[in-house]
Design a protein around this motif. Structure first.
Motif, short mmCIF file in Angstrom:
data_model
loop_
_atom_site.label_atom_id
_atom_site.label_comp_id
_atom_site.label_asym_id
_atom_site.label_seq_id
_atom_site.Cartn_x
_atom_site.Cartn_y
_atom_site.Cartn_z
N THR A 88 0.85 -1.19 0.00
CA THR A 88 0.00 0.00 0.00
C THR A 88 0.88 1.24 0.00
OG1 THR A 88 -1.69 -1.19 1.24
CG2 THR A 88 -1.85 1.22 1.24
N VAL A 89 0.59 2.15 -0.91
CA VAL A 89 1.40 3.36 -1.04
C VAL A 89 0.51 4.56 -0.74
CG1 VAL A 89 2.87 4.68 -2.62
CG2 VAL A 89 2.68 2.19 -2.89
N ASN A 90 0.88 5.33 0.26
CA ASN A 90 0.12 6.54 0.60
C ASN A 90 0.96 7.78 0.32
OD1 ASN A 90 -2.12 5.09 1.59
ND2 ASN A 90 -1.10 4.79 3.55
N ILE A 91 0.51 8.59 -0.63
CA ILE A 91 1.21 9.83 -0.95
C ILE A 91 0.31 10.99 -0.55
CG2 ILE A 91 2.38 11.17 -2.76
CD1 ILE A 91 3.63 8.41 -2.49
N GLN A 92 0.74 11.71 0.46
CA GLN A 92 -0.09 12.83 0.96
C GLN A 92 0.79 14.07 1.05
OE1 GLN A 92 -2.40 11.84 4.41
NE2 GLN A 92 -3.52 13.77 4.37
N LEU A 93 0.91 14.74 -0.08
CA LEU A 93 1.81 15.89 -0.15
C LEU A 93 1.01 17.19 -0.18
CD1 LEU A 93 4.41 14.49 -2.70
CD2 LEU A 93 4.74 14.80 -0.25
N GLU A 94 1.45 18.10 0.64
CA GLU A 94 0.81 19.41 0.69
C GLU A 94 1.31 20.24 -0.51
OE1 GLU A 94 0.38 23.03 3.93
OE2 GLU A 94 1.81 21.42 4.28
N TYR A 95 2.61 20.16 -0.73
CA TYR A 95 3.24 20.85 -1.86
C TYR A 95 4.38 19.98 -2.39
CZ TYR A 95 1.17 25.15 0.03
OH TYR A 95 0.30 26.10 0.49
#
Lengths: 127, 187
Positions: free
Chosen positions: A58-65
């Protein structure tokens, strides 16, 4: 193999790559002036993980910028994940974006159209 | 774009003129890695203070990052007579709010021989539709290598896509070798 944990800074994301759980997470901001140096150990970790990948990752990418220098490095991460997926392990990429942040949603869709791995677009309510 | 050869160019005067108009945050000086942090912190604090909506806040921050890092990588071209006064990595950055929209103006010296390349590049981006910009962005993202400076040739395309407006630019002549490149971005 060892878990890769890096604390986030004002310019670099929090990294948690946990092979035992098949969990790969990037959170925060990725805006360093030169991203190659930051992403090198992440790509190397994924190269090792590819040899003993869990049946499901599982890959979680949570980037604000993220800046354009990081965008190529993030694609590099996705290409390693695509290779793992091609070799028969299941890989699911969750791309998180704030509601009202259409640019971040579009960025996820750009990657989704390049990489042959299932993406899920996850809207996060603005807090 | 044409030159007004009758007007002697003064970089500090230009900065003062740009700042006169509804300026929210302005910086001129040497761009270092530490200075980038300070500028970004200040821009973010100013946007919070003004309670700018999330959509614009994200666009302004993203475009600021690209502009400032572009200056960091490319502002090392200060004409010799000005190095003592301005330093070796001189750039300008101004965030303004004339009326309802936001404007980011950035400037740095470039060699005159770069004018043609830069003009053609911006004119090309300005001529593309949003779908064409998306395809160009994805092509470069996928096929072009990162430079040793970490730039990938995506900065300007990303700025145009996020701004959703045409870029405006001008080259102010300085001497036989250099001019001052000004880029205005509407958000």
């Amino acid at each position: 193999m060892d878990t890769l944990s890096i604390e986030g800074t004002a310019k670099t994301p929090t990294v948690r790559f946990d092979a035992s759980k098949g969990l790969i997470e990037l959170k925060g901001r990725s805006i360093p002036e030169n991203s190659i140096e930051f992403y090198k150990p992440l790509v190397e970790w994924l190269e090792s993980y590819a040899k003993e990948a869990k049946s499901q990752s599982t890959v979680n990418i949570q980037l604000e910028y993220f800046n354009t220098s990081s965008s190529k490095c993030i694609l590099d991460i996705f290409k390693r994940l695509e290779a793992i997926h091609k070799n028969g392990s299941e890989v699911a990429i969750n791309w998180f974006y704030d509601e009202d942040d259409e640019d971040m949603l579009e960025a996820g869709q750009d990657y989704e159209s390049i990489i042959r791995v299932p993406f899920r677009m996850m809207e996060v309510a603005a807090g | 774009m044409s030159f007004d050869v009758n007007q002697l160019f003064d970089v500090n005067q230009l900065f003062a003129e740009i700042c006169e108009e509804d300026n929210l945050f302005a910086f001129e000086g040497t761009i270092t890695s530490e200075e980038i942090n300070t500028i970004l912190e200040n821009v973010e604090a100013r946007m919070a203070e003004l309670q700018i909506d999330l959509k614009h806040r994200k666009k302004i921050y993203n475009i600021t990052v690209e502009c400032i890092q572009n200056l960091y990588h490319h502002s090392d071209m200060v004409p010799e007579p000005l190095v003592e006064k301005l330093g070796k990595n001189y750039g300008q950055f101004v965030l303004r709010r004339p009326g309802n929209g936001y404007f980011i103006t950035v400037g740095n010296f470039v060699l005159n021989e770069k004018i043609k390349f830069l003009s053609e590049k911006i004119d090309k981006l300005n001529s593309l539709s949003s779908d064409e910009l998306k395809e160009m962005y994805k092509f470069i993202l996928n096929y072009q290598k990162l430079s040793s400076k970490g730039g990938g040739g995506l900065g300007l395309i990303d700025i145009v896509r996020k701004s959703e407006h045409k870029l405006m630019y001008r080259f102010y002549p300085y001497n036989d070798d250099y001019c001052f490149y000004r880029l205005d971005i509407v958000i």
